[in-house]
Scaffold this active site. Structure first.
Site, PDB file in Angstrom:
ATOM      1  N   ASP A   1       0.863  -1.189   0.000  1.00 20.52           N
ATOM      2  CA  ASP A   1       0.000   0.000   0.000  1.00 20.52           C
ATOM      3  C   ASP A   1       0.896   1.235   0.000  1.00 20.52           C
ATOM      4  OD1 ASP A   1      -2.038   1.843   0.392  1.00 20.52           O
ATOM      5  OD2 ASP A   1      -2.179   1.449   2.549  1.00 20.52           O
TER       6      ASP A   1
ATOM      7  N   ASN B   1      -0.697   4.693  -0.869  1.00 25.51           N
ATOM      8  CA  ASN B   1      -1.372   5.999  -0.911  1.00 25.51           C
ATOM      9  C   ASN B   1      -2.044   6.370   0.406  1.00 25.51           C
ATOM     10  OD1 ASN B   1      -3.203   3.990  -1.288  1.00 25.51           O
ATOM     11  ND2 ASN B   1      -4.454   5.104  -2.771  1.00 25.51           N
TER      12      ASN B   1
ATOM     13  N   ASP C   1      -4.693   3.414   2.966  1.00 28.67           N
ATOM     14  CA  ASP C   1      -6.058   2.867   2.920  1.00 28.67           C
ATOM     15  C   ASP C   1      -6.039   1.367   3.237  1.00 28.67           C
ATOM     16  OD1 ASP C   1      -5.036   1.778   0.604  1.00 28.67           O
ATOM     17  OD2 ASP C   1      -6.491   2.678  -0.758  1.00 28.67           O
TER      18      ASP C   1
ATOM     19  N   ASP D   1      -1.527  -1.340  -3.996  1.00 27.26           N
ATOM     20  CA  ASP D   1      -1.843  -0.608  -5.226  1.00 27.26           C
ATOM     21  C   ASP D   1      -0.706  -0.745  -6.242  1.00 27.26           C
ATOM     22  OD1 ASP D   1       0.028   1.317  -4.071  1.00 27.26           O
ATOM     23  OD2 ASP D   1      -1.669   1.883  -2.776  1.00 27.26           O
TER      24      ASP D   1
ATOM     25  N   ASP E   1      -4.461 -10.934 -15.383  1.00 26.00           N
ATOM     26  CA  ASP E   1      -5.486 -11.940 -15.133  1.00 26.00           C
ATOM     27  C   ASP E   1      -6.679 -11.530 -15.986  1.00 26.00           C
ATOM     28  OD1 ASP E   1      -7.051 -13.918 -13.770  1.00 26.00           O
ATOM     29  OD2 ASP E   1      -5.809 -13.581 -11.987  1.00 26.00           O
TER      30      ASP E   1
ATOM     31  N   GLU F   1      -6.436 -21.387 -16.295  1.00 26.14           N
ATOM     32  CA  GLU F   1      -6.905 -22.094 -15.099  1.00 26.14           C
ATOM     33  C   GLU F   1      -8.010 -23.043 -15.544  1.00 26.14           C
ATOM     34  OE1 GLU F   1      -9.141 -21.326 -10.825  1.00 26.14           O
ATOM     35  OE2 GLU F   1      -9.624 -20.120 -12.551  1.00 26.14           O
TER      36      GLU F   1
ATOM     37  N   HIS G   1      -4.059 -17.715  -4.949  1.00 29.63           N
ATOM     38  CA  HIS G   1      -4.967 -16.919  -4.114  1.00 29.63           C
ATOM     39  C   HIS G   1      -6.234 -17.679  -3.739  1.00 29.63           C
ATOM     40  CE1 HIS G   1      -6.330 -16.668  -8.189  1.00 29.63           C
ATOM     41  NE2 HIS G   1      -7.483 -16.208  -7.782  1.00 29.63           N
ATOM     42  N   ASP G   2      -6.377 -18.913  -4.212  1.00 27.13           N
ATOM     43  CA  ASP G   2      -7.590 -19.681  -3.915  1.00 27.13           C
ATOM     44  C   ASP G   2      -7.357 -20.828  -2.933  1.00 27.13           C
ATOM     45  OD1 ASP G   2      -9.179 -18.180  -5.688  1.00 27.13           O
ATOM     46  OD2 ASP G   2      -8.661 -19.466  -7.390  1.00 27.13           O
TER      47      ASP G   2
HETATM   48  C1  GLC Z   1     -11.098 -18.415 -10.435  1.00 19.61           C
HETATM   49  C2  GLC Z   1     -10.326 -17.457  -9.590  1.00 19.61           C
HETATM   50  C3  GLC Z   1     -11.101 -17.213  -8.331  1.00 19.61           C
HETATM   51  C4  GLC Z   1     -12.433 -16.615  -8.698  1.00 19.61           C
HETATM   52  C5  GLC Z   1     -13.182 -17.506  -9.692  1.00 19.61           C
HETATM   53  C6  GLC Z   1     -14.354 -16.797 -10.298  1.00 19.61           C
HETATM   54  O1  GLC Z   1     -11.200 -19.667  -9.856  1.00 19.61           O
HETATM   55  O2  GLC Z   1      -9.037 -17.944  -9.350  1.00 19.61           O
HETATM   56  O3  GLC Z   1     -10.413 -16.404  -7.425  1.00 19.61           O
HETATM   57  O4  GLC Z   1     -13.212 -16.433  -7.554  1.00 19.61           O
HETATM   58  O5  GLC Z   1     -12.360 -17.891 -10.744  1.00 19.61           O
HETATM   59  O6  GLC Z   1     -13.930 -15.803 -11.185  1.00 19.61           O
HETATM   60 CA    CA Z   2      -3.555   1.786  -1.348  1.00 20.77          CA
END
Ligand code: GLC
Ligand code: CA
Length: 538
Positions: free
Chosen positions: A21, A23, A26, A30, A99, A257, A323-324
């Site tokens: 972060d 700025n 918050d 970013d 992404d 993915e 991240h999942d």
């Molecule tokens: C993919 C992403 C996940 C998202 C899902 C719906 O699995 O990695 O984070 O919630 O798609 O877009």
């Molecule tokens: Ca920020």
């Protein structure tokens, strides 16, 4: 044939909200934050960064619900910040992967706002509408995949949240619109895309119900075989067109993915989207190892199966974190020796791309997120059966001061427990830290082409607690031995052909000494070793 960059790279995934972060505190990372940390990223020796979505979004699914594909959400910055990021990353030879969510938009996207108005407007067929609920499909985040819209008086399809309506990929206008979005970013200098749930884009033409699975699983979504809402044959044709478009630009890459049936292992399916003639995705993810228990036999089986699915002419990609899913350090219950072992495995795999996830190089575990602090919609719906994905998205730990160098304000998610012990600043000072360990492995992979290009064969040993493989390239050999047990192990390799020469220890996941006699090896608990051949002159 010349080797393309994506055939042998290390990609570092950044979850922008949690990286840095800048700025005024918050509490949300970013783009300027990523720019500030480019020197750090360069020092890791990675080739590319992949940013989880930064487009305009109401954040129902934290950016995976996009309301404007050609702009940056103000929480992250501006298009100018992005241009600066691409420029400065490229100056350091770091590629930038975006992404891209092609399966669905946000409910707030102007297309959906128009589409829901009537059955005959310009965007009427941009989404999938039905007078009645036509089948048994479920949303991956709970509830039915169909939601009634009062204004249009029809149901629309959403494979995820109801705030994420699925696009209609059977409508050529949608295909053209999404392709022009890809072009927009490619023209801006983006080096490739990670394609979100890409095997979901095409649905069965007549919307048939999926066959049910017997048994019991917490999510209704997992109680059916997804043969009509995923993996439709038409997907391959769309991917071939996408590949052609992307290949009109030099050196760009698509990594997909692929959603699979539980518990995470369908490598043949993931490989199928590379195309028989290497004409679909450049790379795809197989998540088997992220879901495989820490066990030598199972790891070897998983890795072999993925390599066999990929075959000789295509390249695998490797991933343990994103991240999942819960972070590998937490899956391994904080056992550093085990974490070092699996990263040694990861970074000595053939080919392709190794995908790392920010904080993995620090040995960062999951954050603990109490019920009240949950942001992730999946967590809100399924807690405590599924705690959601917030724990894996905790902030990066840069220093030991307040806010851990991540923010001057209140972080949007809690820091990992005992955060101070993972900081970049302290690990930089400690030669035995996880950070230095990752750097060393990445550097070795970068410097020695055998690790990227060499063939990989698994060798039979007398010991089922260990994994043993040999990498060979251009007359060179490296032997890799991994002890998946908490006990000392003696290993004898059955295949004598490789053992005519003496091996010397090149790299170890732990500082303990290890025997290097040709016929048999001794491995300390959870030790991973890389051996090379003693050169003739020495
Ligand atoms: C993919 C992403 C996940 C998202 C899902 C719906 O699995 O990695 O984070 O919630 O798609 O877009
Ligand atoms: Ca920020």
């Amino acid at each position: 044939m010349a080797v393309a960059w994506w055939e042998e790279c290390v990609v570092y995934q950044i979850y922008p909200r949690s990286f840095q972060d800048t700025n005024g505190g918050d509490g949300i990372g970013d783009l300027q934050g990523i720019i500030r940390r480019l020197d750090y990223l360069e020092s890791l020796g990675i080739d590319a960064i992949w940013l989880s979505p930064i487009y305009n979004s109401p954040m129902a699914d934290f950016g995976y619900d996009i309301s404007d594909y050609q702009n940056i959400d103000p929480v992250f910055g501006t298009l100018d910040d992005l241009d600066q990021l691409i420029q400065e990353a490229h100056n350091r030879n770091i590629k930038v992967i975006f992404d891209m969510v092609l399966n669905h938009t946000s409910i707030e996207h102007p297309w959906f706002q128009e589409s829901r108005l009537s059955r005959d407007n310009d965007k009427a067929d941009y989404y999938i509408w039905s007078d009645t609920i036509p089948n048994n499909w479920h949303g991956a985040f709970g509830k039915r995949a169909w939601t009634y819209d009062e204004s249009r008086k029809q149901y629309y399809l959403h494979s995820f949240l109801e705030e994420q309506p699925d696009l209609n990929w059977r409508n050529q206008e949608v295909v053209d619109a999404m392709f022009s979005i890809l072009k927009f970013w490619l023209d801006r200098g983006v080096d490739g895309f990670r394609l979100d749930v890409i095997n979901c884009i095409v649905k069965d033409k007549t919307l048939r119900s999926n066959p049910k699975i017997v048994g019991s699983r917490p999510r209704p979504y997992d109680m059916q075989r997804h043969i009509f809402d995923r993996n439709r044959p038409g997907t391959h044709q769309k991917l071939r067109m996408m590949r052609q478009l992307v290949d009109t630009y030099p050196n760009r890459m698509l990594v997909g993915e692929i959603m699979v049936e539980l518990p995470g292992g369908e490598p043949e399916l993931a490989a199928s989207f590379l195309g028989r003639n290497r004409d679909e995705l450049h790379l795809s993810f197989d998540f088997s190892l992220a879901y495989t228990r820490f066990n030598a036999v199972k790891w070897q089986r998983g890795a072999k199966r993925w390599c066999e699915a990929i075959g000789k002419n295509r390249v695998p990609s490797w991933v343990l974190n994103n991240h999942d899913i819960s972070r590998v350090m937490s899956r391994l219950k904080g056992n550093v020796a085990k974490a070092k072992l699996v990263s040694l495995f990861l970074l000595t795999q053939r080919g392709g791309s190794i995908f790392l996830y920010y904080g993995e190089e620090l040995g960062l575990p999951d954050s603990k997120v109490p019920w009240k602090a949950i942001h992730d919609p999946l967590g809100k719906r399924y807690w405590p059966v599924h705690p959601g994905r917030d724990p894996a998205r905790g902030p990066m730990i840069w220093s030991v001061e307040e806010g851990y160098g991540f923010t001057e304000g209140e972080s949007w998610l809690p820091f990992a427990p005992d955060a101070a012990s993972y900081s970049v600043a302290e690990q930089e000072q400690d030669a035995s830290s996880m950070l230095h360990y990752y750097r060393a492995l990445i550097a070795m992979r970068r410097e020695e082409s055998i690790f990227r290009r060499g063939t990989c064969s698994y060798l039979k040993t007398n010991n089922k607690h260990t994994v043993c493989y040999i990498r060979e390239y251009d007359g060179e050999k490296r032997l890799i031995l991994l002890n998946f047990s908490g006990r000392k192990q003696d290993v004898t390799i059955r295949d004598m052909k490789h053992l005519k020469s003496d091996w010397i220890l090149r790299f170890t996941s732990q500082r303990m000494m290890s025997d290097t006699k040709a016929e048999s090896f001794v491995l300390q608990p959870w030790q991973g070793c890389i051996y090379s051949l003693k050169s003739k002159s020495s």
